[in-house]
Motif scaffolding. Structure first.
Motif, mmCIF file in Angstrom:
data_model
loop_
_atom_site.group_PDB
_atom_site.id
_atom_site.type_symbol
_atom_site.label_atom_id
_atom_site.label_comp_id
_atom_site.label_asym_id
_atom_site.label_seq_id
_atom_site.Cartn_x
_atom_site.Cartn_y
_atom_site.Cartn_z
ATOM 1 N N GLU A 124 0.823 -1.217 0.000
ATOM 2 C CA GLU A 124 0.000 0.000 0.000
ATOM 3 C C GLU A 124 0.852 1.261 0.000
ATOM 4 N N GLU A 125 1.940 1.232 0.748
ATOM 5 C CA GLU A 125 2.811 2.403 0.800
ATOM 6 C C GLU A 125 3.417 2.698 -0.574
ATOM 7 N N ASP A 126 3.764 1.635 -1.289
ATOM 8 C CA ASP A 126 4.328 1.812 -2.629
ATOM 9 C C ASP A 126 3.293 2.389 -3.585
ATOM 10 N N LYS A 129 0.875 4.344 -2.866
ATOM 11 C CA LYS A 129 0.636 5.759 -2.574
ATOM 12 C C LYS A 129 1.646 6.645 -3.302
ATOM 13 N N LYS A 130 2.826 6.095 -3.593
ATOM 14 C CA LYS A 130 3.838 6.861 -4.291
ATOM 15 C C LYS A 130 3.616 6.900 -5.795
ATOM 16 N N SER A 178 -0.236 10.205 -9.750
ATOM 17 C CA SER A 178 -1.629 10.280 -10.191
ATOM 18 C C SER A 178 -1.699 10.844 -11.596
#
Length: 307
Positions: A298-300, A302-303, A306
């Motif tokens: 999940e942390e990856d 988020k990076k 967009s």
């Protein structure tokens, strides 16, 4: 040369085999041991442009069941310098037009296209078969032959689940054929034959490995991209398979050390950069479902940039 007992010389002498006459001759006294013998070994040569092609071949081409008499026919042409009056009629009768000339030329063009795309012989053979059926149905008359050949190759690729994009097929033509013409030819094939009627929709996964290879990506990235593409079946992504594949590859590379720019992905896949951007915008909300957990947490995610 080998030693054989000679009845004239009364001892073993070396013998020579005359291939042109089929004679076995004593090298010392000239006695003919055997005359007009038949050489049963394979004849490795070709009569077509021997100076340009020095590789040994069997005499003639291999049989082709798609041609009349399997393509094993002999043509006798007028000798150099013409012929006298008494023999002119004889040569005219012998030198009849080859009924398979058009098919042979078509098969050669299809073979060249297949070689340029690196396709296996089974795809080329199926494309030849489709063209033959179209020719038998009199559906090749008055049409763009090269567009039809390209359409036959595209249909064969899809039929054997080795899909190639229309752009790739069009890139190996002579240049005077448009994708629209190839598309029309495919409609003609489906109209006259059963091909393409029961074709399965193209799976984006069929493109992933080839596109990743073009980009020089690692096995780990390729595997993640393949899994992500398979997961798109659970999402409502209304894009054509090649666009989905290109967008997924771009997304996966952004989560690794092997980052690729959109223009690089576009060059490797043949999809326009603008199309990849729009498709990526549709796929981005589903990233958590698409990207394998073992590849990115999940942390990856988020990076992930967009759209």
């Amino acid at each position: 040369m080998e030693d054989t007992f000679c009845s004239d010389c009364k001892r073993n002498t070396a013998v020579v085999f005359d291939h042109s006459a089929g004679d076995t001759i004593c090298s010392e006294c000239g006695l003919v041991f055997e005359a007009h013998s038949i050489d049963e070994t394979s004849e490795w040569r070709t009569f077509a442009n021997e100076t340009a092609d020095t590789d040994p071949h069997r005499v003639g081409e291999k049989s082709n069941h798609l041609l009349t008499n399997s393509g094993l026919t002999t043509m006798i042409s007028m000798p150099n310098g013409g012929a006298n009056r008494s023999s002119t009629g004889r040569f005219r009768n012998i030198n009849t037009p080859d009924p398979d000339r058009g098919l042979i030329e078509a098969f050669k063009v299809i073979g060249v296209m297949a070689d340029r795309l690196g396709l296996v012989s089974t795809i080329k053979d199926l494309a030849n078969e489709i063209y033959k059926k179209m020719d038998d149905a009199k559906a090749t008359r008055g049409r763009n032959k090269e567009a039809l050949m390209a359409a036959c190759l595209h249909t064969a690729c899809n039929k054997l689940e080795k899909s190639r994009t229309m752009k790739e097929i069009n890139s190996v033509t002579s240049g005077g054929v448009t994708r629209k013409e190839i598309g029309r030819a495919k409609l003609e094939i489906s109209k006259h034959l059963e091909y393409s009627i029961d074709e399965k929709p193209t799976d984006p996964a069929e493109f992933v490995r080839r596109f990743c290879s073009n980009l020089g990506l690692s096995i780990k990235v390729v595997k993640a991209a393949e899994e992500a593409v398979k997961n798109t079946a659970e999402c409502d992504i209304r894009r054509i398979p090649i666009t989905v594949a290109a967008s997924i590859i771009y997304m996966i590379t952004q989560l690794s050390d092997e980052k690729k720019q959109i223009r690089e992905v576009a060059l490797a896949t043949g999809v326009a950069p603008g199309t990849i951007k729009i498709s990526y915008k549709d796929i981005y909300p589903h990233a958590a479902k698409l990207v394998p957990a073992w590849y990115a947490n999940e942390e990856d995610l988020k990076k992930l940039s967009s759209p």
